[in-house]
Motif scaffolding. Structure first.
Motif, mmCIF file in Angstrom:
data_model
loop_
_atom_site.group_PDB
_atom_site.id
_atom_site.type_symbol
_atom_site.label_atom_id
_atom_site.label_comp_id
_atom_site.label_asym_id
_atom_site.label_seq_id
_atom_site.Cartn_x
_atom_site.Cartn_y
_atom_site.Cartn_z
ATOM 1 N N ARG A 1 0.847 -1.189 0.000
ATOM 2 C CA ARG A 1 0.000 0.000 0.000
ATOM 3 C C ARG A 1 0.883 1.241 0.000
ATOM 4 N N THR A 2 0.737 2.082 -1.002
ATOM 5 C CA THR A 2 1.502 3.319 -1.076
ATOM 6 C C THR A 2 0.563 4.459 -1.409
ATOM 7 N N ASP A 3 1.088 5.656 -1.360
ATOM 8 C CA ASP A 3 0.307 6.834 -1.710
ATOM 9 C C ASP A 3 0.208 7.010 -3.224
ATOM 10 N N ASP A 4 0.998 6.274 -3.987
ATOM 11 C CA ASP A 4 1.026 6.403 -5.436
ATOM 12 C C ASP A 4 0.141 5.314 -6.056
ATOM 13 N N PRO A 5 -1.095 5.648 -6.468
ATOM 14 C CA PRO A 5 -1.995 4.619 -6.995
ATOM 15 C C PRO A 5 -1.557 4.121 -8.380
ATOM 16 N N ALA A 6 -1.895 2.877 -8.672
ATOM 17 C CA ALA A 6 -1.634 2.324 -9.996
ATOM 18 C C ALA A 6 -2.503 3.062 -11.012
ATOM 19 N N THR A 7 -1.986 3.242 -12.223
ATOM 20 C CA THR A 7 -2.728 3.921 -13.284
ATOM 21 C C THR A 7 -2.856 2.980 -14.463
#
Length: 57
Positions: A15-21
């Motif tokens: 879990r990170t603050d950078d979501p998958a795109t």
């Protein structure tokens, strides 16, 4: 082979603050719709003629 088969189990994803795109057209390869499964529930994602996305259960 579906895209979902290539994804790791949800419990192993960091879990990170950078979501998958993802580009919606990559998910909807036939140009009409794709099925997305979450916790055993199937959702349908489709692109309308006007280029909008609709997600339904």
């Amino acid at each position: 082979m579906s895209l979902m088969q290539n994804l790791p189990p949800a419990s192993s994803i960091d879990r990170t603050d950078d979501p998958a795109t993802y580009d919606a057209r990559d998910l909807i390869r036939n140009g009409i719709q794709a099925h997305i499964v979450l916790d055993g529930q199937t959702y349908t994602l489709r692109i309308t003629r006007t280029g909008k996305l609709i997600l339904t259960k």
